[in-house]
Design an enzyme around this catalytic site. Sequence first.
Site, PDB file in Angstrom:
ATOM      1  N   SER A 124      22.992  13.740  30.450  1.00  0.00           N
ATOM      2  CA  SER A 124      24.251  13.247  30.027  1.00  0.00           C
ATOM      3  C   SER A 124      25.315  13.188  31.245  1.00  0.00           C
ATOM      4  O   SER A 124      24.995  13.896  32.124  1.00  0.00           O
ATOM      5  CB  SER A 124      24.814  14.206  28.997  1.00  0.00           C
ATOM      6  OG  SER A 124      26.366  13.945  28.643  1.00  0.00           O
ATOM      7  N   TYR A 148      27.390  23.599  26.769  1.00  0.00           N
ATOM      8  CA  TYR A 148      26.422  22.357  26.628  1.00  0.00           C
ATOM      9  C   TYR A 148      26.119  21.614  27.929  1.00  0.00           C
ATOM     10  O   TYR A 148      25.040  21.360  28.091  1.00  0.00           O
ATOM     11  CB  TYR A 148      27.165  21.414  25.365  1.00  0.00           C
ATOM     12  CG  TYR A 148      26.323  19.907  25.583  1.00  0.00           C
ATOM     13  CD1 TYR A 148      25.098  19.872  24.809  1.00  0.00           C
ATOM     14  CD2 TYR A 148      27.087  18.689  26.018  1.00  0.00           C
ATOM     15  CE1 TYR A 148      24.685  18.552  24.954  1.00  0.00           C
ATOM     16  CE2 TYR A 148      26.467  17.822  26.142  1.00  0.00           C
ATOM     17  CZ  TYR A 148      25.339  17.547  25.603  1.00  0.00           C
ATOM     18  OH  TYR A 148      24.743  16.439  25.405  1.00  0.00           O
ATOM     19  N   LYS A 152      22.390  21.070  30.137  1.00  0.00           N
ATOM     20  CA  LYS A 152      21.685  19.617  30.413  1.00  0.00           C
ATOM     21  C   LYS A 152      21.412  19.765  32.078  1.00  0.00           C
ATOM     22  O   LYS A 152      20.070  19.394  32.467  1.00  0.00           O
ATOM     23  CB  LYS A 152      22.755  18.562  30.151  1.00  0.00           C
ATOM     24  CG  LYS A 152      22.959  18.305  28.874  1.00  0.00           C
ATOM     25  CD  LYS A 152      21.595  17.667  28.179  1.00  0.00           C
ATOM     26  CE  LYS A 152      21.410  17.605  26.822  1.00  0.00           C
ATOM     27  NZ  LYS A 152      20.327  17.088  26.187  1.00  0.00           N
TER      28      LYS A 152
HETATM   29  P1  NAD Z   1      21.339  14.208  17.227  1.00  0.00           P
HETATM   30  O1  NAD Z   1      22.094  15.609  16.986  1.00  0.00           O
HETATM   31  O2  NAD Z   1      21.779  13.156  16.289  1.00  0.00           O
HETATM   32  O3  NAD Z   1      20.058  14.381  17.348  1.00  0.00           O
HETATM   33  C1  NAD Z   1      19.253  15.388  17.968  1.00  0.00           C
HETATM   34  C2  NAD Z   1      18.101  15.747  17.233  1.00  0.00           C
HETATM   35  O4  NAD Z   1      17.302  17.002  17.628  1.00  0.00           O
HETATM   36  C3  NAD Z   1      18.738  16.142  15.525  1.00  0.00           C
HETATM   37  O5  NAD Z   1      17.704  15.266  14.691  1.00  0.00           O
HETATM   38  C4  NAD Z   1      18.174  17.660  15.503  1.00  0.00           C
HETATM   39  O6  NAD Z   1      17.604  17.922  14.139  1.00  0.00           O
HETATM   40  C5  NAD Z   1      17.186  17.681  16.469  1.00  0.00           C
HETATM   41  N1  NAD Z   1      16.694  19.062  17.036  1.00  0.00           N
HETATM   42  C6  NAD Z   1      17.851  20.004  17.810  1.00  0.00           C
HETATM   43  N2  NAD Z   1      17.137  20.829  17.942  1.00  0.00           N
HETATM   44  C7  NAD Z   1      15.962  21.019  17.571  1.00  0.00           C
HETATM   45  C8  NAD Z   1      14.731  21.767  17.891  1.00  0.00           C
HETATM   46  N3  NAD Z   1      15.012  23.077  18.134  1.00  0.00           N
HETATM   47  N4  NAD Z   1      13.693  21.418  17.297  1.00  0.00           N
HETATM   48  C9  NAD Z   1      13.555  20.326  16.693  1.00  0.00           C
HETATM   49  N5  NAD Z   1      14.408  19.383  16.640  1.00  0.00           N
HETATM   50  C10 NAD Z   1      15.871  19.685  17.140  1.00  0.00           C
HETATM   51  O7  NAD Z   1      21.809  13.820  18.664  1.00  0.00           O
HETATM   52  P2  NAD Z   1      21.953  12.469  19.692  1.00  0.00           P
HETATM   53  O8  NAD Z   1      23.381  12.041  19.700  1.00  0.00           O
HETATM   54  O9  NAD Z   1      20.880  11.541  19.005  1.00  0.00           O
HETATM   55  O10 NAD Z   1      21.395  13.039  20.944  1.00  0.00           O
HETATM   56  C11 NAD Z   1      20.126  13.168  21.369  1.00  0.00           C
HETATM   57  C12 NAD Z   1      20.219  13.620  22.896  1.00  0.00           C
HETATM   58  O11 NAD Z   1      21.044  13.024  23.700  1.00  0.00           O
HETATM   59  C13 NAD Z   1      20.656  15.158  22.928  1.00  0.00           C
HETATM   60  O12 NAD Z   1      19.677  15.730  23.881  1.00  0.00           O
HETATM   61  C14 NAD Z   1      22.099  15.054  23.372  1.00  0.00           C
HETATM   62  O13 NAD Z   1      22.338  16.095  23.934  1.00  0.00           O
HETATM   63  C15 NAD Z   1      21.825  13.822  24.464  1.00  0.00           C
HETATM   64  N6  NAD Z   1      23.159  13.167  24.525  1.00  0.00           N
HETATM   65  C16 NAD Z   1      23.855  12.755  23.554  1.00  0.00           C
HETATM   66  C17 NAD Z   1      25.030  12.029  23.784  1.00  0.00           C
HETATM   67  C18 NAD Z   1      26.091  11.435  22.594  1.00  0.00           C
HETATM   68  O14 NAD Z   1      26.935  11.010  22.768  1.00  0.00           O
HETATM   69  N7  NAD Z   1      25.328  11.357  21.366  1.00  0.00           N
HETATM   70  C19 NAD Z   1      25.601  11.707  25.029  1.00  0.00           C
HETATM   71  C20 NAD Z   1      24.669  12.309  26.121  1.00  0.00           C
HETATM   72  C21 NAD Z   1      23.603  13.151  25.669  1.00  0.00           C
HETATM   73  C1  UD1 Z   2      31.958  14.381  24.662  1.00  0.00           C
HETATM   74  C2  UD1 Z   2      31.667  15.608  25.498  1.00  0.00           C
HETATM   75  C3  UD1 Z   2      30.591  15.222  26.181  1.00  0.00           C
HETATM   76  C4  UD1 Z   2      29.495  14.644  25.740  1.00  0.00           C
HETATM   77  C5  UD1 Z   2      30.215  13.382  25.072  1.00  0.00           C
HETATM   78  C6  UD1 Z   2      28.942  12.420  24.445  1.00  0.00           C
HETATM   79  C7  UD1 Z   2      33.754  16.870  25.365  1.00  0.00           C
HETATM   80  C8  UD1 Z   2      34.915  17.552  26.211  1.00  0.00           C
HETATM   81  N1  UD1 Z   2      33.059  16.246  25.932  1.00  0.00           N
HETATM   82  O1  UD1 Z   2      32.620  13.439  25.457  1.00  0.00           O
HETATM   83  O2  UD1 Z   2      30.211  16.549  26.973  1.00  0.00           O
HETATM   84  O3  UD1 Z   2      28.320  14.134  26.662  1.00  0.00           O
HETATM   85  O4  UD1 Z   2      31.061  13.648  24.127  1.00  0.00           O
HETATM   86  O5  UD1 Z   2      28.549  13.173  23.111  1.00  0.00           O
HETATM   87  O6  UD1 Z   2      33.727  17.077  24.353  1.00  0.00           O
HETATM   88  N2  UD1 Z   2      39.219  11.367  21.554  1.00  0.00           N
HETATM   89  C9  UD1 Z   2      40.443  11.201  20.963  1.00  0.00           C
HETATM   90  N3  UD1 Z   2      40.435  11.481  19.499  1.00  0.00           N
HETATM   91  C10 UD1 Z   2      39.321  12.026  18.553  1.00  0.00           C
HETATM   92  C11 UD1 Z   2      38.052  11.952  19.517  1.00  0.00           C
HETATM   93  C12 UD1 Z   2      38.153  11.703  20.732  1.00  0.00           C
HETATM   94  O7  UD1 Z   2      41.468  10.723  21.366  1.00  0.00           O
HETATM   95  O8  UD1 Z   2      39.438  12.335  17.755  1.00  0.00           O
HETATM   96  C13 UD1 Z   2      39.313  10.825  22.801  1.00  0.00           C
HETATM   97  C14 UD1 Z   2      38.853  11.788  23.834  1.00  0.00           C
HETATM   98  O9  UD1 Z   2      39.845  12.686  24.088  1.00  0.00           O
HETATM   99  C15 UD1 Z   2      38.192  11.097  24.994  1.00  0.00           C
HETATM  100  C16 UD1 Z   2      37.643  10.021  24.330  1.00  0.00           C
HETATM  101  O10 UD1 Z   2      38.063   9.831  22.926  1.00  0.00           O
HETATM  102  O11 UD1 Z   2      39.132  10.719  25.936  1.00  0.00           O
HETATM  103  C17 UD1 Z   2      36.169   9.972  23.991  1.00  0.00           C
HETATM  104  O12 UD1 Z   2      35.764  11.184  23.317  1.00  0.00           O
HETATM  105  P1  UD1 Z   2      34.371  11.618  22.806  1.00  0.00           P
HETATM  106  O13 UD1 Z   2      33.850  10.516  22.049  1.00  0.00           O
HETATM  107  O14 UD1 Z   2      34.633  12.912  22.201  1.00  0.00           O
HETATM  108  O15 UD1 Z   2      33.519  11.454  24.207  1.00  0.00           O
HETATM  109  P2  UD1 Z   2      33.635  12.330  25.509  1.00  0.00           P
HETATM  110  O16 UD1 Z   2      35.048  13.174  25.532  1.00  0.00           O
HETATM  111  O17 UD1 Z   2      33.589  11.351  26.642  1.00  0.00           O
END
Ligand code: NAD
Ligand code: UD1
Length: 337
Positions: A124, A148, A152
Site C-alpha cells: 500500500s 496496519y 505492510k
Molecule cells: P478485503 O477485506 O475486501 O479483502 C481481503 C480478503 O482477505 C477478505 O475477503 C478477507 O475475508 C480475507 N482474509 C483476511 N484475513 C484472512 C486470513 N487470515 N485467511 C484467509 N483470508 C483472509 O480488502 P481489499 O480492499 O480487497 O484489500 C486486499 C489487499 O489489498 C489487502 O492486503 C489490503 O491490505 C491491500 N490494500 C487495500 C487497499 C484498499 O484501499 N482497499 C489499499 C492498499 C492495499
Molecule cells: C486510508 C488509509 C490508508 C489505506 C487507504 C486505502 C487512513 C488514515 N488511511 O487512506 O492506510 O491504505 O485508506 O485503504 O485511514 N474522507 C472524508 N470523509 C470520509 C472518508 C474519507 O473526507 O467519510 C477523506 C479522507 O480524510 C481522505 C480522503 O477522503 O482525505 C480519502 O480517504 P480514504 O478513502 O479513507 O483513504 P485514505 O485516507 O487515503
Amino acid sequence: MAVLVTGGAGYIGSHTAVALHESGRRVVILDNLSNSCREAVDAVRALTTPDMAFVEADMRDHRALDVVFETHDIDEVIHFAASKAVGESVEKPLDYYDNNLGSTIGLAQAMVSHGVGRLVFSSSCTVYGQPDVIPVTEAAPTGAQSPYARTKYMSEQILRDACEASALDAILLRYFNPVGAHPSAMIGEDPYGVPDNLVPFVMQVAVGRLDKLQVFGSDYDTPDGTAVRDYIHVVDLAEGHVCALDALAAGLGGCTAVNLGTGMGRSVLEVVAAAGEAVGRPVPYEIVGRRSGDIEQIWADPSYAAELLGWRASRDIDDMLRDHWNWQRTHPNGFRG
Ligand code: NAD
Ligand code: UD1
C-alpha cells in the site's frame, strides 16, 4: 497449473480473479470470509466459470495451505488476504500483526517448501506516510504511521529477506486508492458496517443508507483545502496484477516494489462533485475537522510500473465513479441484497 489468490473473495481479489481468468489462467481462491462472503465467490464464478476453485480456510492454518499446494498444482500466488482497517488496527494491533504477518510468513514458508517461486504481494502507498516529494516514487523513504501500515512495511521486509535466501521472487505492489467496480456491476466493494473510505461512504449516502458525508478538513495546503489522493479504478489495479505475474513468469527475479496509481491527484471535493455527476444529483456533505492520522496529499509516480510491467491505468475518475455507482445502485445492501 494454477494461480492461488489469497483473499480472493474480497474487493480487489475478486476483481483480480476475473482478470486472471480472462488472461487464460486457472484460478484457485482461498479466503476465510472474515471480510467477505460466499455470494462474492458465486458472482466471480458467474462472471468467469462455475468451475473456479474456492477453498474456505484461514491463511494461518499451515496444514490447510499445504493441502492447497498439494492438490491444486499452484505455480504462482497473489497474496491479498489481510485485515485492512487503519482505525481498527490502532485498537487491536496484535490482531493485525498476527493476521497480516502470520499470513505472509506462513504463505512464504509454504511456497518455499512446495517449490513455488512467483509471488505478487498487496502492499500500500500507506508505507510512505506523508512523502516530502510528490509524485512519490518507489525510492522515497518509508514512513508507516499506523499498525496496519507497519504490517505492510514489515511484510515487505519479510518478503525481501525470504527472496534473498530462497528461490522466491516477488513483486510488492503499492496500491494507491482503489475505487470503482467491475463494469458488469456483478462484483464491487461491500464493506461491513459504516465505511471508513471516501467513495464507499459517498455511494452509501447517494443510495440513501447514510444521511450525508462528512468531509474531513478543508484547511489543508491544497488548491481547495481538502486532502488529495490518487484514486485508481479497481479493474486497472486488477490488470496490474496480471502484468506483474507475467513479468515474474518472464524472468523478473528478486523482490521489487512497484507503485500502482494513475499519477493524478484528486481532492475530496473533486471526488464528491464527480460522484454527484455519476449519480445524477449532488451528494450532500458537510465540512468537519480533520481525521486524526490523515495525510495532506499523495499521488503516485507510476512510471516504473509502465517501464517494468508495461502497465498503466486507463480509466479516469468518471469511469471509477460511474462503475462504483452502478454497483451500489444495483446492490444497495451489497452482495446480500
Ligand atoms: P478485503 O477485506 O475486501 O479483502 C481481503 C480478503 O482477505 C477478505 O475477503 C478477507 O475475508 C480475507 N482474509 C483476511 N484475513 C484472512 C486470513 N487470515 N485467511 C484467509 N483470508 C483472509 O480488502 P481489499 O480492499 O480487497 O484489500 C486486499 C489487499 O489489498 C489487502 O492486503 C489490503 O491490505 C491491500 N490494500 C487495500 C487497499 C484498499 O484501499 N482497499 C489499499 C492498499 C492495499
Ligand atoms: C486510508 C488509509 C490508508 C489505506 C487507504 C486505502 C487512513 C488514515 N488511511 O487512506 O492506510 O491504505 O485508506 O485503504 O485511514 N474522507 C472524508 N470523509 C470520509 C472518508 C474519507 O473526507 O467519510 C477523506 C479522507 O480524510 C481522505 C480522503 O477522503 O482525505 C480519502 O480517504 P480514504 O478513502 O479513507 O483513504 P485514505 O485516507 O487515503
